[in-house]
Write a protein that holds these residues in place. Structure first.
Motif, PDB file in Angstrom:
ATOM      1  N   HIS B 131       4.750 -58.070  72.993  1.00 47.60           N
ATOM      2  CA  HIS B 131       3.841 -59.122  73.487  1.00 47.60           C
ATOM      3  C   HIS B 131       3.958 -60.404  72.675  1.00 47.60           C
ATOM      4  O   HIS B 131       2.948 -61.040  72.329  1.00 47.60           O
ATOM      5  N   GLY B 132       5.187 -60.768  72.352  1.00 50.46           N
ATOM      6  CA  GLY B 132       5.435 -62.056  71.714  1.00 50.46           C
ATOM      7  C   GLY B 132       4.891 -62.161  70.306  1.00 50.46           C
ATOM      8  O   GLY B 132       4.665 -63.274  69.804  1.00 50.46           O
ATOM      9  N   GLY B 133       4.646 -61.020  69.675  1.00 49.35           N
ATOM     10  CA  GLY B 133       4.233 -61.056  68.271  1.00 49.35           C
ATOM     11  C   GLY B 133       2.766 -61.354  68.053  1.00 49.35           C
ATOM     12  O   GLY B 133       2.341 -61.643  66.929  1.00 49.35           O
ATOM     13  N   VAL B 134       1.969 -61.294  69.109  1.00 51.77           N
ATOM     14  CA  VAL B 134       0.549 -61.576  68.946  1.00 51.77           C
ATOM     15  C   VAL B 134      -0.270 -60.579  69.779  1.00 51.77           C
ATOM     16  O   VAL B 134       0.193 -60.112  70.836  1.00 51.77           O
ATOM     17  N   GLY B 135      -1.459 -60.264  69.272  1.00 54.28           N
ATOM     18  CA  GLY B 135      -2.340 -59.366  70.005  1.00 54.28           C
ATOM     19  C   GLY B 135      -3.764 -59.513  69.509  1.00 54.28           C
ATOM     20  O   GLY B 135      -4.019 -60.175  68.495  1.00 54.28           O
ATOM     21  N   VAL B 136      -4.677 -58.911  70.261  1.00 53.00           N
ATOM     22  CA  VAL B 136      -6.087 -58.926  69.854  1.00 53.00           C
ATOM     23  C   VAL B 136      -6.459 -57.503  69.489  1.00 53.00           C
ATOM     24  O   VAL B 136      -6.511 -56.627  70.359  1.00 53.00           O
ATOM     25  N   VAL B 137      -6.692 -57.291  68.212  1.00 55.26           N
ATOM     26  CA  VAL B 137      -7.097 -55.956  67.773  1.00 55.26           C
ATOM     27  C   VAL B 137      -8.626 -55.870  67.825  1.00 55.26           C
ATOM     28  O   VAL B 137      -9.321 -56.818  67.449  1.00 55.26           O
ATOM     29  N   LYS B 138      -9.101 -54.750  68.335  1.00 56.27           N
ATOM     30  CA  LYS B 138     -10.547 -54.534  68.423  1.00 56.27           C
ATOM     31  C   LYS B 138     -10.892 -53.166  67.853  1.00 56.27           C
ATOM     32  O   LYS B 138     -10.109 -52.218  67.970  1.00 56.27           O
ATOM     33  N   THR B 139     -12.073 -53.077  67.268  1.00 58.06           N
ATOM     34  CA  THR B 139     -12.599 -51.750  66.959  1.00 58.06           C
ATOM     35  C   THR B 139     -13.144 -51.178  68.269  1.00 58.06           C
ATOM     36  O   THR B 139     -13.769 -51.894  69.060  1.00 58.06           O
ATOM     37  N   TRP B 161      -8.419 -52.826  58.719  1.00 58.89           N
ATOM     38  CA  TRP B 161      -8.985 -52.015  59.810  1.00 58.89           C
ATOM     39  C   TRP B 161      -8.187 -50.723  60.011  1.00 58.89           C
ATOM     40  O   TRP B 161      -8.756 -49.683  60.340  1.00 58.89           O
ATOM     41  N   LEU B 162      -6.841 -50.833  59.849  1.00 57.98           N
ATOM     42  CA  LEU B 162      -6.012 -49.627  59.975  1.00 57.98           C
ATOM     43  C   LEU B 162      -6.385 -48.618  58.900  1.00 57.98           C
ATOM     44  O   LEU B 162      -6.501 -47.413  59.166  1.00 57.98           O
ATOM     45  N   GLU B 163      -6.571 -49.133  57.688  1.00 56.56           N
ATOM     46  CA  GLU B 163      -7.008 -48.266  56.585  1.00 56.56           C
ATOM     47  C   GLU B 163      -8.348 -47.625  56.897  1.00 56.56           C
ATOM     48  O   GLU B 163      -8.557 -46.440  56.695  1.00 56.56           O
ATOM     49  N   GLY B 164      -9.262 -48.464  57.390  1.00 51.97           N
ATOM     50  CA  GLY B 164     -10.596 -47.968  57.735  1.00 51.97           C
ATOM     51  C   GLY B 164     -10.534 -46.870  58.775  1.00 51.97           C
ATOM     52  O   GLY B 164     -11.185 -45.826  58.648  1.00 51.97           O
ATOM     53  N   ALA B 165      -9.722 -47.088  59.808  1.00 50.79           N
ATOM     54  CA  ALA B 165      -9.609 -46.096  60.881  1.00 50.79           C
ATOM     55  C   ALA B 165      -9.033 -44.793  60.321  1.00 50.79           C
ATOM     56  O   ALA B 165      -9.501 -43.702  60.671  1.00 50.79           O
ATOM     57  N   ALA B 166      -8.043 -44.916  59.448  1.00 58.02           N
ATOM     58  CA  ALA B 166      -7.424 -43.721  58.862  1.00 58.02           C
ATOM     59  C   ALA B 166      -8.428 -42.955  58.011  1.00 58.02           C
ATOM     60  O   ALA B 166      -8.358 -41.734  57.885  1.00 58.02           O
ATOM     61  N   ALA B 167      -9.389 -43.696  57.466  1.00 61.47           N
ATOM     62  CA  ALA B 167     -10.400 -43.071  56.595  1.00 61.47           C
ATOM     63  C   ALA B 167     -11.629 -42.618  57.373  1.00 61.47           C
ATOM     64  O   ALA B 167     -12.687 -42.366  56.797  1.00 61.47           O
ATOM     65  N   GLY B 168     -11.516 -42.591  58.706  1.00 61.59           N
ATOM     66  CA  GLY B 168     -12.639 -42.108  59.504  1.00 61.59           C
ATOM     67  C   GLY B 168     -13.538 -43.205  60.039  1.00 61.59           C
ATOM     68  O   GLY B 168     -14.574 -42.938  60.635  1.00 61.59           O
ATOM     69  N   GLY B 169     -13.154 -44.468  59.857  1.00 64.70           N
ATOM     70  CA  GLY B 169     -13.911 -45.593  60.402  1.00 64.70           C
ATOM     71  C   GLY B 169     -13.608 -45.758  61.884  1.00 64.70           C
ATOM     72  O   GLY B 169     -12.972 -44.899  62.497  1.00 64.70           O
ATOM     73  N   PRO B 170     -14.067 -46.869  62.467  1.00 65.09           N
ATOM     74  CA  PRO B 170     -13.884 -47.059  63.915  1.00 65.09           C
ATOM     75  C   PRO B 170     -12.411 -47.020  64.310  1.00 65.09           C
ATOM     76  O   PRO B 170     -11.560 -47.604  63.640  1.00 65.09           O
TER      77      PRO B 170
END
Lengths: 373, 373
Positions: B131-139, B161-170
């Motif tokens: 997607h052209g190197g851009v995106g909208v990341v959401k929890t 956020w990736l770290e958070g998700a890996a640790a059980g976050g959203p």
């Protein structure tokens, strides 16, 4: 901003939505539990008791009313204690005593039926003799919805009331029996600092002496509107009314307009304004008694018709008819006062708005009919 | 008829006028004392606690919500205890989890941005590459008013956020960054027995990721209205939504319409309907959750514009500006949520109605400006 309302009936109830929208805190002194305005009731007690009303008034910015029955002594105690009271006792006495009202109207030069105070059988006989042998005798105090009003053709017809008055009961007056073409009502709101606004003139239709429906604006109002504008503003200012004032009028068969009754509060003839005007009479009343700038009284549609639900369904609750009424009339606004049903009791109303008065009236009447017993 | 509302914010507050008018008893479970809807609060407690919510639900005919945050376990406990819950847990989970929502939208064939679940840095890298190197990341959970949403141009931009998700976050998802011309919202109401109605399509204007104003109807809506009608009805039915559903949409620069977010409750994009439509979203929500026939969504004027009061006066109360605002704008409706003022907080709104959108927008913006800090 905190407004205290003495009385918990449907007029206080209908102030709640306006207060919620403007962020005004409303406190109601209700006559008992389960009153129509109970959601906002912060106290229950007797409005004739000065101590009760004074206690209720503590901490509110202004005291106003659901009805006009608070005794003068209580009103004056509030004023003496430093409370803002709107309308004030000097205005309310004209709503509480029809003899005082008629005398003051005469001083103001407002058009009204011929009338005379009646302190004796002779007073009444003289008036009848001058008016073709017929007159409308009224008790000066305590009347409503046709009570305290009687058409008489002889002194004997009023004998019981004359006796009552002589024994210390309500004083009497007599008015000419007006040959009227229709009844009208002109609503006006006035704030303490003087600003006053009027809504469009409406036509009221009474059945069994109770308001049955209201057409807004009154058909063919253009000719009369400037006249009644002037009357309403003159009465509001001349009587020092603050808040909403309803001026009920007769339009005579010979084209004159005469003041019939006054109500110093939001009034059944203005319920249409909740759905049909930019500013409803209930919002306007709150703005007026708080001495805030008044809102536009323009119509949101060319025609509004309000029809009262009188008596209500035999089942006991308007809501029992909602499935049918709302399905058949998705464009009509249904208002319930959350009161138990009873013959002759106003328990709600419906309002329709639209472009054509006849079409709107048809819809409103059909919707209201769903709630008939 | 008794409706229980979980949550005491301004959406619950704005249900009060509608409930009063229809004679519906409203009971609110508030998060604390002094909430916006405190007038109708019959209980104070934690909506995450099943015992609290179950106790509140006793004696009401239906449970509904001021927000979408009641946990699934609590919602399911209500259903299991035999309570009517609208919207129900099976619908609300799509408002609570954006991954579930996107997956369900895809099943329904509703137009939406390209998207992918993100469970690893590789998932995100692959999407960005496509997607052209851009995106909208959401929890997937917990976002609102721009929170939980981030435009990223690299995996590193989302590292926390990736770290958070890996640790059980959203959990996370990523969506394409849509090149949009404007934002729209389509409100629909649906009752359990199936009837659904839509209001006219509106345009929403966001500032700092918060809704600033709403134009009703959206300019030049004729071409899009049939498309968004279908989308809104399809989503409401497909997700089993009962009550009001707001479908927030992008109109792309190439003329497509894509579903952005869903809200399963009355929504800021529908506040204009209090003054601008025959049936407001708040009245309609009550009718829908009670499974009563729905009301007309017709406009009362050709144009309505709602402008939020965000932050509010530095003095701390909207009412402090009423003297100036109401005097300058007698035809604009001012709504206060009785909340203390704070930067970025929605504390009220104003709505103007009239014939010409530009003129109406001018008036609404000017009136709202009275309440700026």
């Amino acid at each position: 901003m905190i407004v205290g309302v003495v009385g918990g009936g449907q007029l206080a109830r209908m102030m709640i939505p306006a207060a919620v929208e403007l962020g005004i805190e409303l406190r109601v002194l209700a006559e008992g539990e389960g009153m129509s305005a109970s959601l906002a009731a912060t106290a229950v007690g007797d409005y004739r008791d000065a101590a009760t009303v004074l206690a209720f008034a503590e901490g509110v910015d202004v005291v106003t009313f659901d009805h006009e029955h608070v005794p003068q002594a209580v009103l004056r105690a509030l004023v003496e204690a430093g409370h803002a009271v709107h309308p004030g006792p000097d205005a309310l006495r004209f709503a509480q005593d029809k003899r005082e009202m008629r005398a003051r109207m005469a001083e103001l030069g407002a058009p009204q039926p011929d009338w005379a105070p009646v302190d004796s059988a002779d007073d009444l006989a003289a008036f009848l003799a001058d008016h073709g042998g017929v007159g409308v005798v009224k008790t000066a105090t305590g009347g409503y919805d046709g009570k305290g009003v009687r058409v008489v053709r002889s002194v004997e017809d009023a004998a019981d009331w004359l006796e009552g008055a002589a024994a210390g009961g309500p004083r009497l007056l007599v008015e000419e029996l007006v040959d009227f073409r229709r009844e009208l009502a002109q609503l006006v709101a006035r704030r303490p600092s003087g600003e006053a606004v009027v809504w469009p003139l409406v036509q009221t239709v009474q059945r069994d002496s109770i308001c049955a429906e209201v057409l807004a604006p009154a058909p063919d109002a253009a000719r009369i509107q400037p006249v009644v504008d002037d009357i309403a503003r003159q009465v509001a200012e001349g009587l020092g009314v603050t808040g909403v004032l309803a001026v009920e009028l007769f339009e005579t068969t010979d084209g004159r307009v005469l003041v019939n009754e006054l109500a110093m509060r939001p009034h059944n003839s203005g319920h249409w304004s909740i759905d049909g005007a930019i500013t409803s009479q209930f919002e306007q009343h709150l703005r007026a008694v708080l001495d805030l700038p008044l809102g536009s009284t323009a119509l949101v549609a060319p025609a509004s018709v309000m029809v009262n639900v009188i008596g209500g369904p035999a089942s006991g609750a308007m809501a029992d008819r909602y499935a049918g009424a709302l399905a058949a009339h998705p464009d009509v606004k249904v208002h319930s006062y959350a009161k138990s049903t009873r013959a002759g009791r106003k328990v709600g109303h419906v309002t329709a708005i639209g472009d054509d008065l006849d079409e709107v009236a048809y819809r409103a009447r059909a919707a209201a009919a769903h709630f008939d017993a």
